[in-house]
Design an enzyme around this catalytic site. Structure first.
Site, short mmCIF file in Angstrom:
data_model
loop_
_atom_site.label_atom_id
_atom_site.label_comp_id
_atom_site.label_asym_id
_atom_site.label_seq_id
_atom_site.Cartn_x
_atom_site.Cartn_y
_atom_site.Cartn_z
N HIS A 231 -22.05 -9.26 -15.86
CA HIS A 231 -21.18 -9.20 -14.68
C HIS A 231 -19.74 -9.41 -15.16
CE1 HIS A 231 -19.83 -9.26 -10.68
NE2 HIS A 231 -20.27 -10.44 -10.25
N HIS A 270 -21.77 2.03 -14.45
CA HIS A 270 -21.65 1.09 -13.33
C HIS A 270 -22.88 1.21 -12.44
CE1 HIS A 270 -20.03 -0.88 -9.74
NE2 HIS A 270 -19.25 -1.51 -10.59
N ASP A 321 -13.56 -3.06 -16.75
CA ASP A 321 -13.51 -4.04 -17.83
C ASP A 321 -12.98 -3.47 -19.15
OD1 ASP A 321 -14.62 -6.15 -16.29
OD2 ASP A 321 -16.61 -5.27 -16.55
#
EC number: 2.3.3.5
Length: 385
Positions: A231, A270, A321
């Site tokens: 996460h 994702h 990210d």
């Protein structure tokens, strides 16, 4: 404003438990309804990520609307006044060792603050919003007070006159006001991380809130969920991947070999988006600007080369990210603090969801599919072998 696109129903992903399952209602956010879109309370992320300050987005999520100019000024003044830490919180942070992970520091700080300034028993909404504002304003103070004390014995002054939460964080980290470029970059990254519907940490916060627990407990639980590398911790892992290479060619050759050997590369794909992460195009441009400003394109070029390889070989796109790791590195943020910045941003979304769950006023209790043995014969203790 982006043009309306047809809605799509993504196929459930086998690697994600409960993928595709609708677990509740929210008026806060939509993710991937056209495959690659994100909206906060109806606003397209591409319209607000770079044009709004983070405080505007926090106001939108926590207080329900984008602020007017005068409302924003008042809100920023309020947040600035909440940066200080009670003496008991500082004392507790001084006991946390330098070896602790920043996420554990923030979780501890939130828990201690919750004992010093507890939420009222009636859990009224204005009070919940005040707690959310205090946390967003002071989480950076908690982390960086601990950081400077545990690493060099300095008790820093956390109440600066910086205009923004992002600027305050960078000022405390480096000991001087950040450049306008860095502050703008931080604003954009916080905007992109602020909210993302029923992700693992947000759902954790809602489950805790659904039991009737307090705001601090809900946020602490969410921090615990976000700590995991699947996460929030993904941006830290992403940078560890990027920094092991000296140049783009080496990166491309090695990652190709790793992918062929079925290695998972963190920072790509994702659970919800099917055609791309809309936040990537924004944060990639931020990373590029920061790299050019520093006169060092090495990490950006390596990240971009890996992006190309992953698409060519696996048809996998980078998520937020991937280039946020480059962005934070270029602003001198220690890798272990990447996810801590995620916490500061996502507290706005968590708090909004907690308030929404309280209004719904239902406990969340799902069922499980039992896979264990059936109809076993009980054997008394004296007869067991």
């Amino acid at each position: 404003m982006s043009e309306a696109q047809p809605l799509v129903t993504p196929k459930p992903k086998k690697s994600v438990a409960l993928s595709g399952v609708t677990a509740g209602n929210t008026a806060l956010c939509t993710v991937g309804r056209t495959g690659n879109d994100l909206h906060y309370r109806g606003y397209d992320i591409l319209d607000i990520a770079e044009t709004c300050e983070f405080e505007e987005i926090a106001h939108l999520l926590v207080h329900g609307k984008l602020p007017t100019k005068s409302e924003l000024a008042a809100y920023k003044a309020k947040l600035k006044s909440l940066r200080g830490l009670p003496a008991n919180v500082k004392a507790a942070l001084e006991w946390v060792p330098a070896s602790a992970h920043p996420m554990d520091v923030m979780r501890t700080g939130v828990s201690v603050l919750g004992t010093v300034l507890p939420e009222k028993e009636d859990h009224n909404t204005p009070g919940a919003r005040d707690i959310a504002d205090r946390l967003m304003a002071s989480l950076g103070s908690m982390l960086l007070y601990w950081y400077h004390y545990s690493h060099n014995g300095r008790r820093i002054e956390v109440e600066t006159d910086d205009d923004s939460i992002g600027g305050h964080f960078l000022h405390l980290l480096h000991g001087e006001k950040p450049s306008a470029l860095w502050e703008r970059a931080m604003n954009t990254s916080l905007n992109l991380y602020a909210e993302h519907e029923f992700n693992a940490s947000t759902f954790t916060a809602r489950v805790i809130a659904g039991t009737g627990s307090d705001m601090y407990s809900s946020i602490s639980g969410a921090i615990g969920a976000l700590r995991g590398p699947k996460h929030g911790g993904a941006n830290e892992v992403a940078f560890e991947i990027q920094k092991r290479y000296d140049n783009p060619d080496e990166a491309q050759a090695d990652i190709t070999r790793r992918v062929e050997n079925k290695e998972v590369v963190i920072g790509f794909g994702h659970p919800v988006y099917t055609t791309g992460d809309p936040r990537n195009q924004v944060i990639k441009e931020v990373a590029k600007k920061l790299s050019k400003d520093a006169g060092s394109m090495k990490m950006f070029d390596i990240a971009e080369a890996l992006e190309t390889v992953m698409w060519d070989i696996k048809k996998m796109f980078p998520n937020l990210d991937w280039f946020s790791a480059v962005s934070y590195h270029m602003m001198g943020v220690p890798t272990a603090m990447f996810t801590a910045l995620f916490v500061i941003a996502r507290t706005s979304g968590w708090a909004a969801h907690i308030i929404e769950q309280r209004i719904d006023n239902k406990i969340i209790r799902q069922s499980a599919n039992y896979t264990g043995p059936e109809n076993l014969k009980f054997v008394p203790l004296k007869d067991r072998k």
